[in-house]
Design an enzyme around this catalytic site. Structure first.
Site, PDB file in Angstrom:
ATOM      1  N   GLN A 119       0.459  -1.092  -0.070  1.00 21.89           N
ATOM      2  CA  GLN A 119       0.040  -0.130   0.224  1.00 21.89           C
ATOM      3  C   GLN A 119       0.504   1.067  -0.108  1.00 21.89           C
ATOM      4  O   GLN A 119       1.373   1.951  -0.883  1.00 21.89           O
ATOM      5  CB  GLN A 119      -0.637   0.368   1.236  1.00 21.89           C
ATOM      6  CG  GLN A 119      -1.685  -0.767   1.113  1.00 21.89           C
ATOM      7  CD  GLN A 119      -2.807  -0.687   1.886  1.00 21.89           C
ATOM      8  OE1 GLN A 119      -3.682  -0.350   2.369  1.00 21.89           O
ATOM      9  NE2 GLN A 119      -4.249  -2.314   1.631  1.00 21.89           N
ATOM     10  N   CYS A 123       7.668  -0.492   4.092  1.00 27.29           N
ATOM     11  CA  CYS A 123       7.519  -2.293   4.043  1.00 27.29           C
ATOM     12  C   CYS A 123       8.037  -3.151   3.294  1.00 27.29           C
ATOM     13  O   CYS A 123       9.025  -3.863   3.722  1.00 27.29           O
ATOM     14  CB  CYS A 123       6.708  -2.740   5.326  1.00 27.29           C
ATOM     15  SG  CYS A 123       5.426  -3.276   4.233  1.00 27.29           S
ATOM     16  N   VAL A 270      32.623  -8.053  23.793  1.00 24.85           N
ATOM     17  CA  VAL A 270      32.914  -9.080  22.149  1.00 24.85           C
ATOM     18  C   VAL A 270      31.464  -9.448  21.830  1.00 24.85           C
ATOM     19  O   VAL A 270      30.692  -9.693  22.783  1.00 24.85           O
ATOM     20  CB  VAL A 270      33.283 -10.217  23.058  1.00 24.85           C
ATOM     21  CG1 VAL A 270      32.867 -11.117  21.864  1.00 24.85           C
ATOM     22  CG2 VAL A 270      34.440 -10.606  24.155  1.00 24.85           C
ATOM     23  N   ASP A 373      14.723 -15.021  27.687  1.00 22.57           N
ATOM     24  CA  ASP A 373      14.154 -15.605  27.845  1.00 22.57           C
ATOM     25  C   ASP A 373      14.405 -16.751  28.025  1.00 22.57           C
ATOM     26  O   ASP A 373      14.247 -18.031  28.554  1.00 22.57           O
ATOM     27  CB  ASP A 373      13.121 -16.101  25.983  1.00 22.57           C
ATOM     28  CG  ASP A 373      11.902 -15.277  26.082  1.00 22.57           C
ATOM     29  OD1 ASP A 373      11.462 -14.904  27.590  1.00 22.57           O
ATOM     30  OD2 ASP A 373      12.131 -14.872  25.125  1.00 22.57           O
ATOM     31  N   LEU A 417      33.831 -16.372  27.334  1.00 21.72           N
ATOM     32  CA  LEU A 417      32.979 -17.439  27.014  1.00 21.72           C
ATOM     33  C   LEU A 417      32.756 -18.186  26.388  1.00 21.72           C
ATOM     34  O   LEU A 417      32.849 -18.293  25.039  1.00 21.72           O
ATOM     35  CB  LEU A 417      31.407 -16.590  27.374  1.00 21.72           C
ATOM     36  CG  LEU A 417      30.273 -18.177  27.145  1.00 21.72           C
ATOM     37  CD1 LEU A 417      30.126 -19.120  28.690  1.00 21.72           C
ATOM     38  CD2 LEU A 417      28.958 -17.305  27.474  1.00 21.72           C
ATOM     39  N   VAL A1064     -12.101  10.875   1.867  1.00 21.56           N
ATOM     40  CA  VAL A1064     -12.560  11.945   0.543  1.00 21.56           C
ATOM     41  C   VAL A1064     -11.652  11.911  -0.539  1.00 21.56           C
ATOM     42  O   VAL A1064     -11.580  12.240  -1.451  1.00 21.56           O
ATOM     43  CB  VAL A1064     -13.139  12.298   1.521  1.00 21.56           C
ATOM     44  CG1 VAL A1064     -14.469  12.486   1.940  1.00 21.56           C
ATOM     45  CG2 VAL A1064     -12.162  13.479   1.657  1.00 21.56           C
ATOM     46  N   VAL A1065     -10.190  11.282   0.133  1.00 18.72           N
ATOM     47  CA  VAL A1065      -9.133  11.761  -1.339  1.00 18.72           C
ATOM     48  C   VAL A1065     -10.298  10.712  -2.472  1.00 18.72           C
ATOM     49  O   VAL A1065     -10.017  11.718  -3.295  1.00 18.72           O
ATOM     50  CB  VAL A1065      -8.057  10.424  -1.051  1.00 18.72           C
ATOM     51  CG1 VAL A1065      -6.847  10.276  -2.173  1.00 18.72           C
ATOM     52  CG2 VAL A1065      -7.452  10.945   0.444  1.00 18.72           C
ATOM     53  N   LEU A1242     -13.042   4.540   2.046  1.00 20.31           N
ATOM     54  CA  LEU A1242     -13.230   3.400   3.106  1.00 20.31           C
ATOM     55  C   LEU A1242     -12.418   3.623   4.028  1.00 20.31           C
ATOM     56  O   LEU A1242     -11.618   2.986   4.681  1.00 20.31           O
ATOM     57  CB  LEU A1242     -13.113   1.933   2.501  1.00 20.31           C
ATOM     58  CG  LEU A1242     -14.072   1.510   1.705  1.00 20.31           C
ATOM     59  CD1 LEU A1242     -14.587   0.802   0.660  1.00 20.31           C
ATOM     60  CD2 LEU A1242     -15.466   1.588   2.267  1.00 20.31           C
ATOM     61  N   GLU A1244     -10.799   5.098   6.639  1.00 21.13           N
ATOM     62  CA  GLU A1244     -11.036   4.936   7.592  1.00 21.13           C
ATOM     63  C   GLU A1244     -11.861   3.903   9.146  1.00 21.13           C
ATOM     64  O   GLU A1244     -12.434   3.753   9.690  1.00 21.13           O
ATOM     65  CB  GLU A1244     -11.389   6.802   8.226  1.00 21.13           C
ATOM     66  CG  GLU A1244     -10.476   8.094   8.097  1.00 21.13           C
ATOM     67  CD  GLU A1244     -10.779   9.057   8.633  1.00 21.13           C
ATOM     68  OE1 GLU A1244     -10.279   9.108   9.715  1.00 21.13           O
ATOM     69  OE2 GLU A1244     -12.273   9.470   8.062  1.00 21.13           O
TER      70      GLU A1244
END
Length: 1312
Positions: A119, A123, A270, A373, A417, A1064-1065, A1242, A1244
């Site tokens: 769109q 991204c 490191v 985690d 380590l 309204v574009v 559409l 919004e």
């Protein structure tokens, strides 16, 4: 010492680089790959989205050759975190390298574009590179592999469904979701009545044709550069050292050299993947003069599985660890792999794949982050760390002392380590890991835990017990004392009760603990313990059915994962009229005209524009106090830094430092008093971005705090702090109606704010023309005319000398208007003053701090209703948190008022609204513009009325709905026929009644998991879309769409442009385009009639020969609208968009996690100009609304400082959050209107339908509470986060935790 630095880039031809080879002689260790690609090599397809590895916009593929095993590896990685020094000998493939419109496009690029997966397109390069890298490793991936590969990529526009559809074309899988939820498959004809045969030709179910796609041929992919192979095979192993102005990068290639470097520089970190040190340096200002980065050291990159243990090299990436664990689990008996299974489960949700590909096991362990985690699991597993230094070997246990950095148990400065030794599990030993985050994947845990218990042979007496938690202290916390006291006890409910109390006493959290959510965290501590208790009980029963007590059937759900299945979707829209010309694109699912360019990285955004000669960079200094007097500003140190040209303050702007935004003047810069954190104080102009940002940090501002500090709506009400005027809407006689109703209830709901999170941050480039004071402003904005006006005012120029250019915008949603204008004006002032181009690009954290977002709301309601659910009287109050300046707050509350009744006819209604003035950054327009908040208040009232009447919410919604021809509260006529049709079709399409019964059955059988189902109608007035201008031109001129080229918006060619927003574009711009086309056709009629078989080229030449103009300007003045707030009457809207959505969710009552199982949406779109675009708008808005109402949560400190300043803290929906099943149907057109081809905007409306998720969760929570005997009113605020869900599912664990007395502590955050 500086070394030659060869690496290979797969991309377009590079100036000074032969065949993509880059030899960099002067490498700065502080330079990351992303700015190097974008600024040095001018490869701008790779985008800046956040700079912290949290959004995936900068994804590239890194390929390396391992000469030992003779294997090439490919992995996706975040270019924003990769130091270029770490890429010696690597092949880097960017979006430009896999395909372009100039050569050939890659199948991934083609499919994501043609499946409508772009769109705004910002991204898209990152998405493409993630998929491309996966396909290089797995040419026919599974759906699980695809969703895992995209887990680290965010998209704010599409809602992900079309991206998944594009990915699916590479998979071998069926079209069904492969799971029959509640025994119901959407594709079953008996349940979901498919159209009759005669209707089939009228309905389309696909938006693209797979037959047209280029095949994926793995043999045609780029090969790994042979010279890099030769270099890896033959080059002697020697340490590489790169020196910069401030930092030295040492890259040892042997273990001996690594130990030598660590001995020489013991304080140097490191670094392997830079996923821990990198963000710390960027976000916390941590600086390391020396960094040691091992490269290809075999002793750090190995795995060895022996009879008793698994040893993993510290240099292995988390992705490699994940793969190794999977192999080990397959090859060992189950009882030996319990620890490995728990680790693998956590690794599946830990970060995104790009981070896992870069982060090392050793780095993860040694960083000892409080929310790690893996460490809580490793800490309970008797793991050992193998250390090495020049002095020799040493082993230390990975236990609480190590995690606390106790000197006796920690690494010594010169130690490395080397590896981690993890023992196999034993028979009668059980290990589990638990975590709960704001989002299911790619989100740091709120709390996580590792638990291990060992029993004697064939018994249930505890011999060993280890419990540790992350997220509840400065590092991982082990409940050692509690475990010791439980040794010797049998594994039963009495032990559980004692264990919970012991652990709560030992693992304590103060009320002011960083991160907040204190009671939620305390509850998770014991909820996880309970889950572990049940899990072990279940296994014991399986191992010894006679001796072990059984687990109640209703309790088994506590151990099951939330619903999961393959994503599937269906789309339904009406076919184009067969009478239309074959080439007519109106009504066809046409690909975005820039779709291919989005997918190849060739689409140019503002910051992709080439550097202008002598260009400067501007960086803002912002206020660090929420309400304070500025005592002094010291610019001296900043001005003395190299490269700094100037610092613009309020003094420079004297006479032009304010501009009237709507009805209230707003200052551009503040140097006397600030009224929020993030207010612009001054602007540093320097030769480079790095210099400008470094200098901005050296500006010293002294403040004196002022009172009162007002952050919340409640505080604003208390101090009577409002923007004038109050707005009021009244219809009927509310006071009289309250006298005749059966019941009256009062309630309130709080709705939190929302960040726009457009993928492209605020961006602008201002270029003085050099004569006649003309100036060009290139800016990412929705409102070029406003930018032109504010820049002209600031420069004291006539507007016709300022030209504002907008080629494309990488997402905006209302957030690129007024604040953008202020920043553009300051940038233009600097450019004009110095006669040089000035660029300003905000970092993600700056953007979120400065720009504000959706208004938080407090809604209060008093409803009078009858026993059958009819609401006869409604008195409401809306309060919005406007922030420090007015911006668009008044318009937002007005729109909220005019749309607040949603789909319902309330015969007697009064609603008043106030915009509160607070000490937060001013909030502004965001998709939906007040309606998502106002509508939720009304729907909450409806839900509470239903509960009070003992009726299903959908029945109360239905009885109060508009009935065809009716009148709104502002006395505008409405025809609600399509509203009722949308509602009925949604109920049918979703098999609502059948699934409601199935949900109730599920809830009766499961105590710890609950499902909820909700359906919500929508009436969205439009009148202040989504434009398909190319299709309009093609249709009007009867010209193939391939002949049409759209240029960017510019005030040079289109003066006095309207803002692009408010859905309204399409109406405004499309009707203007139509007008221009009709003007052209009228001029050309004589030419075409003479040569009807001619081509457009022939007609254009003939027109030129006859001196007929082929240029036309179209104009549409906009819809007539009026609204009198004095009388409360008017005709403010041109038309209404109708719709309905049904969502089903499943919640985990013990953790607050939820999963959207299925959503059905029906929308009335009129006559769709482009169904692909309209469906994309609906889906994107729905997912954004889902985020608003469930997981997107802004956190502010008690001093008004925004904590959530990037994707690591602020969670928008990711691919893991979308509904497992998504079904969208467009209502066939039934009413013609004077809109563009009877279409409807559409952009919004769909955002509100996300609240179907909110009420489905509400339904599930209600089911849990009723089963627990809690029948009182249920008050749930938005967003319905895991914290709110868990704490609302009250049980013995929520009652068990200690509660802090309000006022006895200073909380970490303030609910805004």
């Amino acid at each position: 010492m500086c070394g030659h630095w060869p690496w290979k880039h797969r991309g377009s031809w590079l100036p000074g680089a032969e065949d993509g080879k880059v030899i960099e002689k002067n490498v700065d260790p502080e330079t990351m790959l992303l700015p190097y690609l974008r600024k040095k090599l001018r490869l701008t397809g790779t985008k800046y989205g956040c700079g912290t590895g949290g959004c995936g916009a900068c994804t590239v593929m890194i390929s390396r050759y391992n000469p030992t095993i003779k294997r090439i590896s490919h992995h996706a990685a975040n270019a924003c975190l990769i130091p270029i020094c770490s890429l010696y000998g690597a092949a880097v493939t960017t979006i430009e390298g896999i395909g372009s419109t100039k050569t050939r496009i890659h199948p991934v690029q083609e499919r994501i574009a043609k499946c409508h997966g772009t769109q705004c397109g910002f991204c898209t390069p990152g998405m493409v590179m993630s998929i491309y890298t996966l396909l290089r490793n797995h040419p026919e991936p599974s759906l699980e592999q695809l969703t895992d590969a995209l887990g680290g990529n965010l998209c704010r526009c599409t809602g992900y469904r079309p991206i998944i559809d594009a990915c699916k074309t590479f998979c071998k899988t069926s079209g069904c979701c492969q799971s029959r939820e509640n025994g119901v498959c959407y594709l079953d004809q008996e349940i979901n009545e498919l159209p009759e045969l005669e209707e089939v030709n009228k309905i389309s179910l696909k938006l693209f044709s797979e037959e047209e796609f280029l095949p994926l041929d793995p043999t045609q992919e780029l090969i790994f550069p042979p010279e890099l192979m030769i270099m890896a095979e033959k080059q002697p192993q020697r340490t590489r050292i790169f020196g910069g102005d401030r930092m030295t990068w040492i890259s040892p290639t042997t273990l001996t050299a690594l130990l030598e470097a660590k001995f020489k520089y013991p304080q140097a970190p490191v670094v392997m993947g830079n996923t821990s040190v990198g963000p710390e340096m960027k976000l916390k200002g941590v600086f390391h003069p020396v960094i040691i980065s091992p490269d290809g050291i075999e002793e750090l990159n190995f795995a060895n599985c022996s009879h008793n243990e698994l040893t993993l090299g510290a240099g292995l990436s988390l992705t490699q660890v994940k793969y190794i664990l999977g192999e080990v689990i397959q090859n060992l008996p189950e009882e030996k792999t319990r620890m490995y299974r728990a680790l693998l489960k956590h690794l599946r949700t830990l970060a995104g794949s790009q981070i896992r590909n870069m982060a090392s096991l050793g780095g993860h362990i040694v960083s000892r982050h409080l929310d790690s985690d893996l460490n809580p699991l490793l800490a309970v597993g008797n793991c050992t760390l193998n250390l090495l230094s020049k002095k020799g070997k040493r082993q230390v246990p990975l236990n609480e002392e190590f995690l606390r950095r106790s000197p006796s148990a920690d690494l010594k400065p010169e130690e490395i380590l080397i590896s981690v030794k993890i023992p196999h599990s034993r028979k009668w030993e059980f290990v589990s890991g638990f975590r709960q985050a704001q989002r299911q994947q790619n989100a740091l845990a709120v709390v996580n835990s590792g638990m291990r218990v060992f029993f004697g042979e064939g018994g249930d007496i505890i011999r060993e017990l280890s419990i540790s938690y992350g997220g509840v202290g400065p590092t991982t916390v082990c409940a050692k004392n509690s475990c010791r006291k439980l040794i010797g006890r049998p594994w039963n409910e009495e032990m559980l009760d004692v264990a919970c109390r012991l652990v709560l006493d030992e693992v304590t959290l103060p009320g002011s603990a960083p991160g907040g959510r204190v009671e939620f965290k305390r509850t998770l501590i014991v909820s996880f313990l309970f889950k572990f208790y049940l899990e072990v009980l279940q296994i014991l029963k399986r191992m010894d059915p006679v001796r072990s007590p059984g687990l109640a059937d209703k309790y088994e759900s506590a151990l099951e994962d939330l619903h999961s299945g393959h994503h599937c979707s269906t789309l339904k829209y009406e076919n184009v009229d067969s009478k239309n010309l074959p080439q007519d694109p109106i009504g066809q699912p046409i690909m975005h005209l820039s779709g291919i360019k989005h997918a190849t990285g060739e689409a140019i955004y503002c910051d992709d524009m080439p550097t202008v000669d002598q260009e400067l960079f501007l960086s803002f200094v912002t206020s660090s106090r929420a309400h304070a007097k500025i005592v002094s500003i010291d610019l001296s140190e900043a001005l003395s830094l190299p490269g700094v040209v100037d610092i613009v303050t309020e003094e420079h702007l004297r006479g032009v430092n304010s501009f009237c935004i709507l009805s209230e003047p707003e200052k551009l810069l503040r140097t006397e008093e600030v009224s929020c954190v993030g207010q612009l104080v001054c602007a540093v102009i320097a030769e480079s971005e790095v210099q400008a940002k470094q200098a901005a940090k050296r500006v010293k501002v002294v403040y004196q705090d002022l009172q009162p500090l007002i952050l919340t709506i409640e505080e604003a009400i208390q101090h009577n702090s409002f923007f004038e005027p109050e707005r009021k809407l009244e219809y009927g006689n509310v006071d009289e109606a309250f006298k005749v109703v059966d019941h009256i209830l009062e309630g309130e709901i709080h709705i939190g704010g929302q960040e726009h999170f457009y993928m492209e941050t605020q961006s602008m480039l201002v270029v003085p023309k050099g004569e006649d004071q003309e100036i060009d402003v290139y800016v990412s904005t929705q409102f070029p005319k406003y930018i032109q006006d504010i820049v002209a005012s600031t420069l004291k120029l006539p507007a016709n000398k300022v030209m504002c250019h907008v080629k494309r915008v990488g997402g905006a949603f209302g957030g690129k208007t007024y604040k953008t204008g202020i920043m553009a004006a300051i940038t233009a002032f600097a450019a004009n003053k110095h006669g040089r181009a000035v660029r300003c690009i905000l970092e993600r954290g700056e953007d979120m701090l400065i720009t504000g977002g959706r208004h938080p709301y407090l809604g209060k309601y008093k409803a009078g209703f009858m026993n059958d659910g009819r609401i006869l009287a409604l008195d409401m109050q809306h309060y919005s948190n406007g922030g420090a300046s007015l911006d668009e707050s008044l318009l937002v509350i007005e729109m909220g008022l005019l749309k607040m009744e949603n789909a319902y006819k309330f015969p007697n209604l009064r609603c008043r609204a106030w915009a509160c003035r607070t000490n937060l950054p001013s909030n502004t327009a965001l998709r939906g513009f007040g309606f998502p908040q106002a509508g939720l208040i009304t729907e909450s009232c409806i839900t509470e009325v239903a509960a009070r009447c003992g009726l299903a919410p959908e029945k109360v919604r239905m009885i109060n709905m508009y009935k065809e021809i009716d009148q709104t509260p502002y006395k505008q006529e409405i025809n609600a026929k399509n509203l009722i049709q949308c509602w009925k079709e949604c109920m049918d399409m979703s098999s609502y009644s059948l699934r409601k019964a199935a949900v109730e059955k599920f809830n009766s059988e499961n105590y710890w998991k609950k499902k909820g189902l909700a359906v919500v109608p929508l009436k969205f007035p439009v009148g202040l879309g989504s434009v398909a201008a190319g299709q309009v031109v093609s249709h009007e001129l009867r010209m193939p769409i391939s002949n049409i080229h759209l240029r960017g918006t510019s005030t040079e060619t289109v003066p006095n442009t309207n803002i692009s927003g408010g859905s309204v574009v399409a109406d405004l711009n499309g009707l203007a385009v139509k007008d221009a086309c009709q003007t052209l056709l009228k001029r050309l009629e004589p030419i075409i009639s003479k040569n009807p078989q001619g081509t457009w080229k022939d007609w254009a030449q003939a027109a030129f020969d006859e001196s007929i103009s082929l240029s036309a300007t179209g104009y549409f003045r906009g819809y007539e609208s009026n609204m009198s707030w004095e009388t409360g009457e008017g005709h403010p809207f041109e038309y209404f968009v109708y719709g309905a959505a049904c969502s089903e969710v499943e919640i985990d009552c013990l953790t607050g996690a939820h999963k959207n199982i299925r959503t059905d949406v029906v929308m009335d779109v009129g006559c769709s100009i482009n169904p692909a675009l309209d469906i994309g708008q609906i889906e994107g808005a729905f997912i954004q609304g889902m985020g608003l109402y469930t997981i997107e949560e802004l956190h502010y400190s008690p001093q008004g400082v925004l904590y959530t300043r990037g994707p690591n803290q602020y969670k928008i929906p990711a691919i893991c959050d979308i509904p497992t099943e998504l079904h969208i149907s467009l209502l066939p057109p039934s009413q013609s209107s004077n809109t563009l081809y009877s279409s409807k905007g559409l952009g919004e409306s769909g955002i509100f339908l996300g609240c179907s998720m909110f009420f489905a969760i509400h339904d599930a929570v209600n089911a849990a509470r009723q089963e627990r005997g809690l029948f009182g009113p249920l008050k749930l605020n938005s967003p319905l986060t895991p914290e709110k869900i868990r704490m609302a599912c009250e049980d013995k664990f929520t009652k068990m935790i200690p509660k802090d007395k309000p006022g006895s502590y200073v909380p970490w955050n303030v609910p805004i």
